[in-house]
Design a protein around this motif. Structure first.
Motif, PDB file in Angstrom:
ATOM      1  N   ALA A  90       0.840  -1.015   0.307  1.00  0.00           N
ATOM      2  CA  ALA A  90      -0.040  -0.357  -0.010  1.00  0.00           C
ATOM      3  C   ALA A  90       0.715   1.266   0.379  1.00  0.00           C
ATOM      4  CB  ALA A  90      -1.180   0.084   0.874  1.00  0.00           C
ATOM      5  N   GLN A  91       1.748   1.679   0.116  1.00  0.00           N
ATOM      6  CA  GLN A  91       2.882   2.415   0.874  1.00  0.00           C
ATOM      7  C   GLN A  91       3.370   2.303  -0.647  1.00  0.00           C
ATOM      8  OE1 GLN A  91       2.732   4.307   2.909  1.00  0.00           O
ATOM      9  NE2 GLN A  91       1.363   3.123   4.483  1.00  0.00           N
ATOM     10  N   VAL A  92       4.449   1.251  -0.915  1.00  0.00           N
ATOM     11  CA  VAL A  92       4.349   1.359  -2.525  1.00  0.00           C
ATOM     12  C   VAL A  92       3.752   1.740  -3.301  1.00  0.00           C
ATOM     13  CG1 VAL A  92       5.753   0.850  -3.890  1.00  0.00           C
ATOM     14  CG2 VAL A  92       6.245   0.247  -2.150  1.00  0.00           C
ATOM     15  N   GLN A  93       2.216   1.627  -3.339  1.00  0.00           N
ATOM     16  CA  GLN A  93       0.922   1.629  -4.203  1.00  0.00           C
ATOM     17  C   GLN A  93       0.994   3.517  -4.662  1.00  0.00           C
ATOM     18  OE1 GLN A  93      -2.754  -0.060  -3.522  1.00  0.00           O
ATOM     19  NE2 GLN A  93      -3.689   1.211  -4.978  1.00  0.00           N
ATOM     20  N   ASN A  94       0.786   3.761  -3.103  1.00  0.00           N
ATOM     21  CA  ASN A  94       0.712   5.409  -3.024  1.00  0.00           C
ATOM     22  C   ASN A  94       1.347   5.994  -3.286  1.00  0.00           C
ATOM     23  OD1 ASN A  94      -1.422   4.983  -1.106  1.00  0.00           O
ATOM     24  ND2 ASN A  94      -0.558   5.262   0.628  1.00  0.00           N
ATOM     25  N   LEU A  95       3.345   5.832  -3.274  1.00  0.00           N
ATOM     26  CA  LEU A  95       4.268   6.389  -4.508  1.00  0.00           C
ATOM     27  C   LEU A  95       3.732   6.985  -5.635  1.00  0.00           C
ATOM     28  CD1 LEU A  95       6.817   8.004  -4.452  1.00  0.00           C
ATOM     29  CD2 LEU A  95       7.753   6.004  -4.616  1.00  0.00           C
ATOM     30  N   ALA A  96       3.268   5.606  -6.236  1.00  0.00           N
ATOM     31  CA  ALA A  96       2.963   4.999  -7.815  1.00  0.00           C
ATOM     32  C   ALA A  96       1.738   5.991  -8.105  1.00  0.00           C
ATOM     33  CB  ALA A  96       3.177   3.935  -7.816  1.00  0.00           C
ATOM     34  N   ASN A  97       0.684   6.461  -7.217  1.00  0.00           N
ATOM     35  CA  ASN A  97      -0.034   6.902  -7.091  1.00  0.00           C
ATOM     36  C   ASN A  97      -0.212   8.334  -7.469  1.00  0.00           C
ATOM     37  OD1 ASN A  97      -3.233   7.792  -7.817  1.00  0.00           O
ATOM     38  ND2 ASN A  97      -3.004   7.983  -5.870  1.00  0.00           N
ATOM     39  N   VAL A  98       1.338   8.943  -6.491  1.00  0.00           N
ATOM     40  CA  VAL A  98       1.427  10.537  -7.115  1.00  0.00           C
ATOM     41  C   VAL A  98       2.774  10.629  -7.747  1.00  0.00           C
ATOM     42  CG1 VAL A  98       0.195  11.007  -5.369  1.00  0.00           C
ATOM     43  CG2 VAL A  98       2.972  10.331  -4.800  1.00  0.00           C
ATOM     44  N   THR A  99       3.122   9.315  -8.717  1.00  0.00           N
ATOM     45  CA  THR A  99       4.836   9.634  -9.117  1.00  0.00           C
ATOM     46  C   THR A  99       4.427  10.524 -10.782  1.00  0.00           C
ATOM     47  OG1 THR A  99       5.182   7.558  -7.845  1.00  0.00           O
ATOM     48  CG2 THR A  99       6.287   8.810 -10.161  1.00  0.00           C
ATOM     49  N   VAL A 108       8.573   9.467  -0.046  1.00  0.00           N
ATOM     50  CA  VAL A 108       9.891   8.461  -1.012  1.00  0.00           C
ATOM     51  C   VAL A 108      10.439   7.586   0.728  1.00  0.00           C
ATOM     52  CG1 VAL A 108      12.120   8.068  -1.610  1.00  0.00           C
ATOM     53  CG2 VAL A 108      10.321   9.404  -3.043  1.00  0.00           C
ATOM     54  N   PRO A 109      11.018   8.614   1.430  1.00  0.00           N
ATOM     55  CA  PRO A 109      11.682   7.468   2.544  1.00  0.00           C
ATOM     56  C   PRO A 109      10.866   5.990   2.756  1.00  0.00           C
ATOM     57  CG  PRO A 109      11.770   9.638   2.963  1.00  0.00           C
ATOM     58  CD  PRO A 109      11.264   9.826   1.676  1.00  0.00           C
ATOM     59  N   ARG A 110       9.403   6.368   3.153  1.00  0.00           N
ATOM     60  CA  ARG A 110       8.268   5.818   3.395  1.00  0.00           C
ATOM     61  C   ARG A 110       8.222   4.323   2.912  1.00  0.00           C
ATOM     62  NH1 ARG A 110       3.132   5.424   7.399  1.00  0.00           N
ATOM     63  NH2 ARG A 110       3.200   4.015   7.520  1.00  0.00           N
ATOM     64  N   ALA A 111       8.666   4.779   1.723  1.00  0.00           N
ATOM     65  CA  ALA A 111       8.259   4.069   0.412  1.00  0.00           C
ATOM     66  C   ALA A 111       8.901   2.794   0.113  1.00  0.00           C
ATOM     67  CB  ALA A 111       7.488   4.268  -0.978  1.00  0.00           C
ATOM     68  N   MET A 112      10.642   3.434   0.134  1.00  0.00           N
ATOM     69  CA  MET A 112      11.470   2.938   0.255  1.00  0.00           C
ATOM     70  C   MET A 112      11.804   2.386   1.158  1.00  0.00           C
ATOM     71  SD  MET A 112      14.838   6.203  -0.504  1.00  0.00           S
ATOM     72  CE  MET A 112      15.782   4.906  -1.022  1.00  0.00           C
ATOM     73  N   VAL A 113      11.261   1.808   2.066  1.00  0.00           N
ATOM     74  CA  VAL A 113      11.198   1.422   3.496  1.00  0.00           C
ATOM     75  C   VAL A 113      10.452  -0.245   2.676  1.00  0.00           C
ATOM     76  CG1 VAL A 113      11.492   0.773   6.153  1.00  0.00           C
ATOM     77  CG2 VAL A 113      12.167   2.716   5.035  1.00  0.00           C
TER      78      VAL A 113
END
Length: 586
Positions: free
Chosen positions: A128-137, A303-308
């Motif tokens: 979900a964290q990575v999805q949130n990042l992809a959503n606003v990328t 990005v940091p949280r999504a990176m983790v």
């Protein structure tokens, strides 16, 4: 992390390209609007004020053009906002699918590395964290830089002398965001680890609730849960409070920038060095630049949280499987004269040794035996002697450290895992049922089994009586984990599931421990007739369960110390005699 995200976004490149074009069009439109506003002020309003002649036609034409461009920008923004979540959701779906597929192929060794709670968190919260990042990328990585760079260029076309104001605002903004990242980034990893721990404790408490109640340790478990829950809350609050400072700080920066622009610009307007419209346009461009850099800055916070999370996902996806199918698998040869199904089920352990990864000593060593079709081979021994390890090696849940396991004359490492396990019906120590009906659980290994075959398997497993007592009989719904049936009933349904598969090899790993002696005796008698052609391997603690086996293997500290029938072992094997005496079956 970005590399893995790009891999999952790659299949959606047409939609991504469309999003890029929409955002490019939106950015260009929004960058052009302040210029039109400056023209209205400079050429439509200001001359009219000086000369007393209103430029109504020019104002209406330019205003109409602004309205049309704003409408196009809005449509582009709405379209991009519709497409981006679809792309992100699709990428997240693919990521979850790959994670699930990877975990499905894990051997027991990989499961020993990752806890179940951690795997669940990685498949849900981390994705979900990575999805949130992809959503606003797309919006943050494409739209924001275009607006930022374009805003600076357009502002410079209006006034070079005030460019230092934008530079100062951007420097202050980036410095503030950098401090936030330095403070918050380490907390994101801690937060995800705490979610893992919370899931782990929750699963332990829910699965062991009866034990907890029986020992009256509810307060202890409540304290343990409250401890990690409070830590998770405190960490989340710390991150939230730090992030909450960002809003007022950015508002302050934007307000200060507007004041500087008005103050400096007013002096230049008064000195006739800058048209009023250009000052207004410069202010709007300054706000666009600040907002663009703010969006890019918050990208750096996301990005940091999504990176983790992405690193935790990649850790699973990049895990090297210790048990894989060979590049050129060997097919089992079938002797159709030996069995109606063309399956033989000849099992042989040759000089087998096994130790767990990182261990210093072998769990079992120098294991040599043959299990023949039509016979029952029993394995007995003290707890920890390596009985279940033999079953795990036969099923290739682990690979042998030395020696080999042969099935029908083929080393099991040379065949596909699916082909190997298709020949084996396995009943584990703990009867594990899946959500569904009784019939679907029995058919789990053989979906094509007929109603008669399901009923026959249930009858042999001594499950037919309690099934007939259920309201819906074979359509009775099994709850999660089989919690709405007793331990003995779960065990019998697990046995029926293995029998319905009609395998060449049947492995019972202490599968009769939950049965009473009468049911145990009836089941063994029925199995003797029903599995006359199969190779039966029974791992047991009770001598009464295996005393009629054609071959009994006695394990002690990972080695076979006795081999023979019940009567032979009573005479030749002290360890077997001791076990038998302790159970009163001499």
């Amino acid at each position: 992390m970005m590399k893995s995200l790009v891999v999952y976004l790659k299949p959606y490149w047409p939609l991504l390209l469309l999003t890029v074009l929409l955002l490019l069009g939106q950015a260009m439109a929004e960058l052009y609007l302040p210029t039109l506003m400056a023209e209205i002020v400079n050429e439509g309003i200001e001359p009219g004020i000086r000369e007393g002649v209103p430029q109504t036609g020019f104002i209406l034409r330019t205003g109409g053009l602004m309205l049309f461009i704003a409408l196009l920008a809005g449509l582009a923004s709405i379209s991009a906002a519709y497409i981006s979540p679809r792309v992100a959701a699709g990428a997240a779906r693919d990521m979850r699918r790959d994670l699930f597929t990877k975990v499905e192929n894990f051997s027991q060794g990989e499961f020993d590395k990752f806890s179940s709670a951690s795997l669940i968190t990685r498949c849900t919260n981390d994705v979900a964290q990575v999805q949130n990042l992809a959503n606003v990328t797309a919006r943050l990585l494409l739209y924001a830089p275009i607006m930022g760079i374009g805003g600076v260029i357009m502002a410079l076309t209006r006034s070079v002398s005030m460019s230092w104001i934008i530079a100062l605002a951007v420097i202050v903004l980036l410095g503030f965001v950098a401090m936030i990242i330095i403070v918050v980034m380490p907390k994101f990893k801690i937060l995800q680890e705490m979610v893992d721990t919370l899931n782990k404790i929750s699963r332990e408490i829910l699965h062991g609730l009866m034990v907890i109640r029986a020992f009256g340790t509810q307060n202890h478990e409540k304290t343990r849960f409250d401890g990690i829950n409070a830590d998770l809350r405190d960490t989340g609050l710390f991150i939230g409070r730090v992030m909450a400072i960002a809003g007022p700080a950015i508002t302050f920066i934007m307000g200060g920038t507007q004041i500087l622009v008005i103050w400096v610009g007013a002096n230049q307007v008064a000195a006739s060095g800058l048209p009023i419209g250009d000052m207004i346009a410069f202010m709007q461009y300054a706000m666009q630049v600040i907002i663009a850099f703010m969006m890019m800055s918050f990208m750096l916070v996301m990005v940091p949280r999504a990176m983790v999370s992405a690193a935790r996902i990649a850790e699973v996806l990049d895990t090297e499987l210790t048990i894989t199918d060979p590049a050129n698998p060997v097919a089992f040869t079938s002797d159709e004269s030996s069995e109606p199904n063309g399956l033989r089920g000849h099992v042989e352990f040759k000089n087998v040794r096994f130790r767990y990864p990182g261990a210093e000593t072998d769990v079992i060593s120098e294991i040599n035996f043959t299990a023949q079709p039509g016979q029952t081979t029993a394995i007995i021994g003290a707890t920890g002697s390596g009985k279940s390890t033999i079953a795990n090696l036969l099923l290739r849940f682990y690979d042998v450290t030395d020696g080999c396991v042969m099935v029908d004359g083929v080393d099991i490492r040379q065949v596909r895992q699916a082909d190997l396990r298709n020949k084996i019906g396995y009943v584990p120590q703990k009867g594990q049922l899946l959500t569904g009906t009784i019939a679907s659980n029995i058919r789990y290994g053989m979906p094509s089994a007929t109603e008669d075959e399901v009923a026959t398997a249930a009858t042999v497993a001594q499950a037919i009586n309690f099934i007939e007592e259920k309201e819906n009989k074979f359509d009775f719904e099994i709850s999660q984990g089989g919690s709405n049936v007793s331990g003995g009933q779960r065990q019998r349904l697990s046995i029926a599931r293995a029998l319905a598969k009609k395998p060449a090899i049947l492995v019972f790993d202490d599968s009769f421990s939950a049965l009473d002696f009468q049911t145990d005796a009836k089941l063994r008698k029925a199995l003797k007739t029903h599995t006359a052609q199969a190779t039966v391997i029974v791992i047991a603690q009770r001598v009464g369960t295996i005393m009629n086996a054609e071959q009994i293997l006695v394990l002690d500290e990972g080695q076979i110390v006795g081999r023979g029938t019940h009567d032979e072992l009573l005479v030749s094997c002290p360890a077997y005699y001791e076990i038998t005496s302790s159970q009163g079956t001499v």
